[in-house]
Design a protein around this motif. Structure first.
Motif, PDB file in Angstrom:
ATOM      1  N   ARG A  31       0.795  -1.365  -0.126  1.00 36.12           N
ATOM      2  CA  ARG A  31      -0.193  -0.040  -0.027  1.00 36.12           C
ATOM      3  C   ARG A  31       0.838   1.035   0.022  1.00 36.12           C
ATOM      4  N   ALA A  32       1.851   1.246   0.776  1.00 33.52           N
ATOM      5  CA  ALA A  32       2.611   2.449   0.873  1.00 33.52           C
ATOM      6  C   ALA A  32       3.670   2.803  -0.315  1.00 33.52           C
ATOM      7  N   ALA A  33       3.614   1.923  -1.252  1.00 32.46           N
ATOM      8  CA  ALA A  33       4.513   1.723  -2.492  1.00 32.46           C
ATOM      9  C   ALA A  33       4.453   2.989  -3.196  1.00 32.46           C
ATOM     10  N   PHE A  34       5.431   3.618  -4.102  1.00 26.39           N
ATOM     11  CA  PHE A  34       5.446   4.908  -5.003  1.00 26.39           C
ATOM     12  C   PHE A  34       4.573   5.952  -4.212  1.00 26.39           C
ATOM     13  N   PHE A  35       5.027   6.702  -3.417  1.00 30.33           N
ATOM     14  CA  PHE A  35       4.412   7.891  -2.616  1.00 30.33           C
ATOM     15  C   PHE A  35       2.959   7.380  -2.153  1.00 30.33           C
ATOM     16  N   HIS A  36       2.925   6.409  -1.460  1.00 26.92           N
ATOM     17  CA  HIS A  36       1.761   6.137  -0.937  1.00 26.92           C
ATOM     18  C   HIS A  36       0.354   5.845  -1.873  1.00 26.92           C
ATOM     19  N   THR A  37       0.723   5.684  -3.149  1.00 23.79           N
ATOM     20  CA  THR A  37      -0.390   5.523  -4.042  1.00 23.79           C
ATOM     21  C   THR A  37      -0.849   4.003  -4.192  1.00 23.79           C
ATOM     22  N   GLY A  38       0.426   3.144  -3.575  1.00 26.51           N
ATOM     23  CA  GLY A  38       0.098   1.766  -3.990  1.00 26.51           C
ATOM     24  C   GLY A  38       0.425   1.233  -5.226  1.00 26.51           C
ATOM     25  N   LEU A  39       0.940   2.043  -5.924  1.00 28.07           N
ATOM     26  CA  LEU A  39       1.489   1.596  -7.389  1.00 28.07           C
ATOM     27  C   LEU A  39       2.689   0.661  -7.259  1.00 28.07           C
ATOM     28  N   SER A  40       2.458  -0.792  -7.557  1.00 30.76           N
ATOM     29  CA  SER A  40       3.358  -1.775  -7.402  1.00 30.76           C
ATOM     30  C   SER A  40       3.084  -2.696  -8.539  1.00 30.76           C
ATOM     31  N   TRP A  41       4.333  -3.564  -8.784  1.00 28.36           N
ATOM     32  CA  TRP A  41       4.214  -4.614  -9.722  1.00 28.36           C
ATOM     33  C   TRP A  41       3.069  -5.624  -9.458  1.00 28.36           C
ATOM     34  N   PRO A  42       2.723  -6.059  -8.211  1.00 23.82           N
ATOM     35  CA  PRO A  42       1.651  -7.069  -8.114  1.00 23.82           C
ATOM     36  C   PRO A  42       0.253  -6.279  -8.273  1.00 23.82           C
ATOM     37  N   LEU A  43       0.127  -5.007  -8.087  1.00 21.36           N
ATOM     38  CA  LEU A  43      -1.106  -4.004  -8.520  1.00 21.36           C
ATOM     39  C   LEU A  43      -1.244  -4.259 -10.214  1.00 21.36           C
ATOM     40  N   ILE A  44      -0.065  -4.011 -10.880  1.00 21.32           N
ATOM     41  CA  ILE A  44      -0.373  -4.393 -12.368  1.00 21.32           C
ATOM     42  C   ILE A  44      -0.353  -5.570 -12.850  1.00 21.32           C
ATOM     43  N   GLU A  45       0.078  -6.596 -12.204  1.00 20.02           N
ATOM     44  CA  GLU A  45      -0.511  -8.003 -12.432  1.00 20.02           C
ATOM     45  C   GLU A  45      -1.899  -8.001 -12.090  1.00 20.02           C
ATOM     46  N   TYR A  46      -2.149  -7.453 -11.010  1.00 21.90           N
ATOM     47  CA  TYR A  46      -3.662  -7.683 -10.570  1.00 21.90           C
ATOM     48  C   TYR A  46      -4.714  -7.127 -11.690  1.00 21.90           C
ATOM     49  N   MET A  47      -4.222  -6.206 -12.375  1.00 24.20           N
ATOM     50  CA  MET A  47      -5.075  -5.155 -13.135  1.00 24.20           C
ATOM     51  C   MET A  47      -5.172  -6.161 -14.552  1.00 24.20           C
ATOM     52  N   TYR A  48      -4.206  -6.864 -15.094  1.00 25.72           N
ATOM     53  CA  TYR A  48      -4.166  -7.741 -16.295  1.00 25.72           C
ATOM     54  C   TYR A  48      -5.000  -9.048 -15.905  1.00 25.72           C
ATOM     55  N   THR A  49      -4.692  -9.768 -14.717  1.00 29.91           N
ATOM     56  CA  THR A  49      -5.460 -10.890 -14.300  1.00 29.91           C
ATOM     57  C   THR A  49      -6.862 -10.503 -13.961  1.00 29.91           C
ATOM     58  N   TYR A  50      -7.262  -9.380 -13.301  1.00 32.06           N
ATOM     59  CA  TYR A  50      -8.698  -9.099 -13.379  1.00 32.06           C
ATOM     60  C   TYR A  50      -9.359  -8.982 -14.471  1.00 32.06           C
ATOM     61  N   SER A  51      -8.647  -8.243 -15.368  1.00 33.22           N
ATOM     62  CA  SER A  51      -9.220  -8.058 -16.838  1.00 33.22           C
ATOM     63  C   SER A  51      -9.486  -9.680 -17.559  1.00 33.22           C
ATOM     64  N   MET A  52      -8.421 -10.496 -17.254  1.00 33.31           N
ATOM     65  CA  MET A  52      -8.754 -11.629 -17.933  1.00 33.31           C
ATOM     66  C   MET A  52     -10.083 -12.568 -17.167  1.00 33.31           C
ATOM     67  N   TYR A  53     -10.141 -12.496 -16.021  1.00 35.01           N
ATOM     68  CA  TYR A  53     -11.055 -13.068 -15.168  1.00 35.01           C
ATOM     69  C   TYR A  53     -12.389 -12.619 -15.539  1.00 35.01           C
TER      70      TYR A  53
END
Lengths: 401, 77
Positions: free
Chosen positions: A221-243
């Motif tokens: 959550r605290a990554a990238f100036f507390h925006t939560g922007l992280s590699w797992p979030l990007i993976e989440y985005m693509y995985t959710y889209s596929m789901y």
């Protein structure tokens, strides 16, 4: 009493195919077994809305009666007169139950008493009746056929959204044998494809990968100036889209397959959406029965009105205003939360930019080859996946929970 | 001007494309006519021929080429 949710368990499929057999045999010999079909449909409605969900069943009955009164009253009025104000009141009345259900979560954590599974889909079917009566395309109100259309159980929970006149043509005629045999073939194919989509791929992306990625994203959550922007979030985005795609496309295939077996050609919902080369193309391929509904009943009607009354001088502004209205309404329809509304606004802006680019392309020489086409698909895919991240509501959990 | 010329003229005005060489070209598939252009087309037809086509009655299949539009206009006049 038992309760079976549509297309969820092997038992449901076993039961539905078994009980469909007489209908299939009937249609093969060119006959619709109306009485059997009625009992069969009622059985499945009771299985879905009975048992522990009995209060939803009551809400559904109340909803159908209410819509019958609204549409019947409008059809009687329309025979004599055609005032715009009465038309608007009829549309507002037809969507009133849905508005109440969608607004309820803003005031209380309990779900609305008048809500039931599928109310948002049934509302599309009700409103189109009023609109087509206004246009004079539907002249006479046929209550029994309307209830059949509204409660056509294969598509009741989440579409695809059919059109009354199309449904009626299929329903009053049994398909020719050759055609019906082709439809059975397609239905079998769709059922197996649906199993692959929903129960294998959808399950893998949604139930196996997604919880792990959600957990990892929340840990950062605290990554990238507390925006939560992280590699797992990007993976989440693509995985959710596929789901989202495999789960919903899988469900749609089941709904269409069962419709076909009943001799009704419910419209298709997906046409390889991730191959879209721009956002406009995407909306012609993604959840098509919904986007075409919005195109025909919101976008085109609004642009027609704005242009006819010359509200804006510039036609480009007309289309931009109509896109905004169209997609914001679609956002609200998904639910009154910031992320659904932002999802709508995001797509409105995306399609407006898309149109500006298309106009630019018309006037200027822009290279077109397989690389630019690949790039277009790549950009569209990422824009769409990002919009699904907004849609997923995960950012709400990540930022505010 | 006859119906043919007026329809081609309207299409040219909306899409910037001359369809007189290919009267059967699918105007929707090519992306030249989107929903917005469709509405413009209906309004122009209303204006030039006085025919009233409600959006409910607009079935893409019946209007998908210059020839089909001309047929439709002639049947509605």
């Amino acid at each position: 009493m038992i309760n079976l949710q549509p297309y969820e368990s092997p038992g449901y499929f076993g039961l539905i195919i078994g009980l469909l057999l007489p209908i299939i045999i009937g249609l093969f010999y060119g006959k619709r077994l109306v009485i059997y079909e009625t009992i069969f449909s009622l059985t499945f409605l009771v299985l879905t809305f009975g048992g522990k969900d009995w209060h939803q069943g009551l809400a559904l009955i109340g909803y159908v009666l209410f819509e019958l009164i609204v549409i019947f009253a409008y059809s009687k009025y329309r025979l004599k007169r055609n005032r715009t104000s009465v038309f608007i009141i009829a549309v507002l009345l037809a969507i009133a139950p849905l508005i109440v259900v969608k607004m309820t979560p803003l005031f209380t954590i309990k779900s609305s008493l008048i809500g039931f599974l599928g109310i948002s889909y049934l509302t599309f079917k009700s409103v189109q009746m009023v609109m087509e009566m206004r246009d004079g395309a539907i002249k006479e109100f046929e209550p029994i056929l309307f209830v059949r259309f509204l409660l056509f159980f294969p598509t009741i929970s989440s579409g695809p959204i059919d059109r009354f006149r199309r449904f009626k043509t299929d329903y009053v005629n049994a398909p020719e044998r050759d055609k019906y045999v082709t439809m059975i073939g397609k239905a079998v194919k769709y059922l197996f494809l649906g199993f692959l989509y929903k129960f294998i791929l959808g399950y893998f992306f949604g139930k196996v990968l997604l919880p792990v990625l959600a957990h990892e994203s929340l840990a950062q959550r605290a990554a990238f100036f507390h925006t939560g922007l992280s590699w797992p979030l990007i993976e989440y985005m693509y995985t959710y889209s596929m789901y989202l795609f495999f789960d919903f496309a899988g469900y749609s295939l089941f709904a269409i397959a069962i419709s076909y077996l009943m001799g009704i050609e419910s419209p298709l919902n997906f046409n390889q959406p991730f191959k879209s080369h721009n956002v406009k193309d995407f909306w012609n391929r993604w959840h098509m029965s919904l986007s075409f509904w919005f195109r025909d009943y919101v976008f085109m009607r609004l642009t027609f009105f704005l242009m006819k009354h010359k509200i804006f001088k510039n036609r480009i502004h007309v289309s931009q205003v109509a896109y905004l209205a169209n997609f914001l309404i679609m956002g609200f329809w998904h639910g009154v939360t910031w992320y659904y509304i932002l999802y709508g606004a995001f797509h409105a802006v995306a399609i407006i930019i898309n149109d500006i680019w298309l106009r630019f392309k018309k006037k200027h020489q822009v290279p077109s080859n397989r690389w630019t086409k690949g790039l277009a698909i790549f950009i569209t895919f990422n824009v769409v996946c990002f919009s699904f991240l907004i849609f997923s509501g995960f950012l709400n959990t990540l930022w505010f929970k | 001007m006859n119906v043919n010329e007026i329809v081609l003229d309207i299409l040219n005005g909306i899409t910037g494309t001359d369809f007189s060489k290919d009267m059967d070209a699918d105007i929707f598939m090519s992306g030249l006519v989107d929903s917005m252009a469709t509405v413009e087309l209906l309004l122009e037809l209303q204006d030039k021929f006085g025919i009233d086509v409600p959006i409910s009655e607009f079935n893409r299949e019946d209007w998908k080429s210059a020839n089909k539009i001309i047929q439709k206009v002639e049947s509605l006049q």
